[in-house]
Motif scaffolding. Structure first.
Motif, short mmCIF file in Angstrom:
data_model
loop_
_atom_site.label_atom_id
_atom_site.label_comp_id
_atom_site.label_asym_id
_atom_site.label_seq_id
_atom_site.Cartn_x
_atom_site.Cartn_y
_atom_site.Cartn_z
N PRO A 218 21.40 58.24 -14.38
CA PRO A 218 21.78 57.81 -15.73
C PRO A 218 20.75 56.88 -16.36
O PRO A 218 20.52 56.91 -17.57
N ASP B 209 22.60 65.09 -20.35
CA ASP B 209 23.07 64.89 -18.98
C ASP B 209 23.92 66.09 -18.57
O ASP B 209 24.96 66.35 -19.17
N ILE C 296 27.54 65.10 -16.87
CA ILE C 296 28.60 64.45 -17.63
C ILE C 296 29.76 65.43 -17.84
O ILE C 296 29.53 66.64 -18.01
N ILE D 206 35.75 61.07 -18.41
CA ILE D 206 34.59 60.42 -19.00
C ILE D 206 34.62 58.91 -18.74
O ILE D 206 33.57 58.28 -18.52
N ALA D 207 35.82 58.32 -18.74
CA ALA D 207 35.92 56.89 -18.44
C ALA D 207 35.52 56.62 -16.99
O ALA D 207 34.79 55.65 -16.71
N TYR E 141 33.53 58.51 -15.15
CA TYR E 141 32.09 58.79 -15.02
C TYR E 141 31.26 57.61 -15.54
O TYR E 141 30.28 57.19 -14.90
N ARG E 142 31.65 57.04 -16.67
CA ARG E 142 30.91 55.92 -17.24
C ARG E 142 31.01 54.68 -16.37
O ARG E 142 30.05 53.91 -16.23
N ASN F 282 28.93 55.24 -12.93
CA ASN F 282 27.48 55.26 -13.14
C ASN F 282 26.98 54.07 -13.95
O ASN F 282 25.78 54.02 -14.26
N ARG F 283 27.89 53.14 -14.30
CA ARG F 283 27.51 51.92 -15.02
C ARG F 283 26.69 52.25 -16.28
O ARG F 283 25.62 51.72 -16.52
N ILE F 284 27.22 53.18 -17.06
CA ILE F 284 26.50 53.66 -18.25
C ILE F 284 26.29 52.54 -19.26
O ILE F 284 25.18 52.34 -19.77
N ASP F 285 27.35 51.77 -19.56
CA ASP F 285 27.25 50.74 -20.60
C ASP F 285 26.29 49.63 -20.18
O ASP F 285 25.47 49.17 -20.99
N ARG G 121 22.70 51.00 -20.34
CA ARG G 121 22.24 51.13 -21.72
C ARG G 121 21.89 49.77 -22.31
O ARG G 121 20.88 49.61 -23.02
#
Length: 301
Positions: A88, A116, A119, A192-193, A195-196, A199-202, A205
């Protein structure tokens, strides 16, 4: 740097048999024309490679076609593996680099970063679900529901007929399709919650945005000798007051000079007026005397 987070992708563009033949035979042919200049060598190599390809039989050309097909399969497999194994962090870095390049040069054509592939997929919207179900019907059912000629129409014609049919649906019919999609939408939100979060998406980013901001606008030096001192910008009221003072300084001498000139000129003007009045009176007396003399002379005659 953001570039360090991005790994170079493997080659994914398919290659044909002729291009593969040129690539593998070019070095040998170039050695044959080693003593020539760059332009002469390029022309000679291109000409010889074209002759060699034309002189090959159909069997040999087919062998090159098979080699190219095998190479394309390997490239496609490696590229799919590369897309699947991207982190990510790398995906977000690619997106940020693309956005920065677009901001610097909006007119330049750039390849968009690949999305991605890991995702969770977003569920279809009601209209897309309606179109999907319409294509799953048999030809007879399609003609009954959407009119004759639907099954034999091209993709654009089918799209127009489906759009018109969708607009003609009542709100209750559209609501039924939405209700069908409700479970998939709720499942997607959970996926999606998860997954985020996993993977520590926020957080990733946010960290990459900070790195990009540091690259665009580096922090100012803390050393007092090197640091840039900002000039204080005066407020509007202070600027107005300063302008008024300067105007007053310019206006006062001018007013004094005008008053002095008036004091000097006023007596002179008064004396000139008095002289003019005296001259007029003297002239009038002379005219009267002359008139009397003429009248007396006329009587004596």
């Amino acid at each position: 740097m953001l570039q360090k987070l991005v790994t170079k992708p493997p080659k994914s563009k398919p290659i044909n048999s002729y291009s593969l033949f040129l690539k593998e035979s070019q070095a040998e042919v170039r050695r044959e024309h080693a003593g020539k200049s760059a332009s002469e060598q390029f022309a000679a190599v291109s000409r010889d490679l074209g002759h060699r390809w034309k002189s090959l039989g159909s069997v040999e050309q087919q062998e090159w076609a098979n080699k190219a097909a095998q190479l394309n399969e390997v490239r496609a497999r490696d590229y799919a593996k590369y897309l699947k194994n991207r982190s990510p962090e790398q995906i977000i870095a690619e997106q940020k680099i693309y956005a920065l390049k677009r901001k610097v040069n909006p007119t330049k054509s750039l390849a968009k970063p690949k999305a991605d592939v890991n995702i969770p997929k977003r569920p279809s919207n009601p209209y897309a679900q309606y179109v999907k179900e319409a294509h799953q019907l048999s030809a007879h059912e399609q003609e009954q529901q959407f009119g004759p000629g639907f099954a034999s129409a091209n993709l654009g014609g089918k799209g127009k007929l489906l759009a018109a049919a969708w607009k003609s649906l009542s709100d209750s019919e559209k609501e039924k399709i939405k209700e069908k999609l409700a479970p998939s939408k709720s499942a997607y939100r959970k996926e999606i919650a998860t997954y985020r979060a996993e993977n520590r998406i926020d957080a990733t980013r946010s960290a990459i945005n900070k790195q990009a901001a540091a690259v665009i606008a580096p922090p100012k030096p803390k050393d007092k000798k090197v640091a840039i001192i900002k000039k204080k910008v005066p407020k509007k009221a202070a600027v107005k007051k300063t302008v008024q003072k300067k105007a007053a300084l310019v206006r006062k001498p001018a007013v004094k000079a005008v008053k002095k000139a008036v004091r000097v000129v006023k007596p002179t003007v008064k004396r000139a007026i008095d002289r003019a009045e005296k001259a007029v009176k003297a002239g009038a007396k002379k005219v009267q005397k002359t008139g009397k003399r003429i009248a007396a002379a006329a009587r004596d005659m």
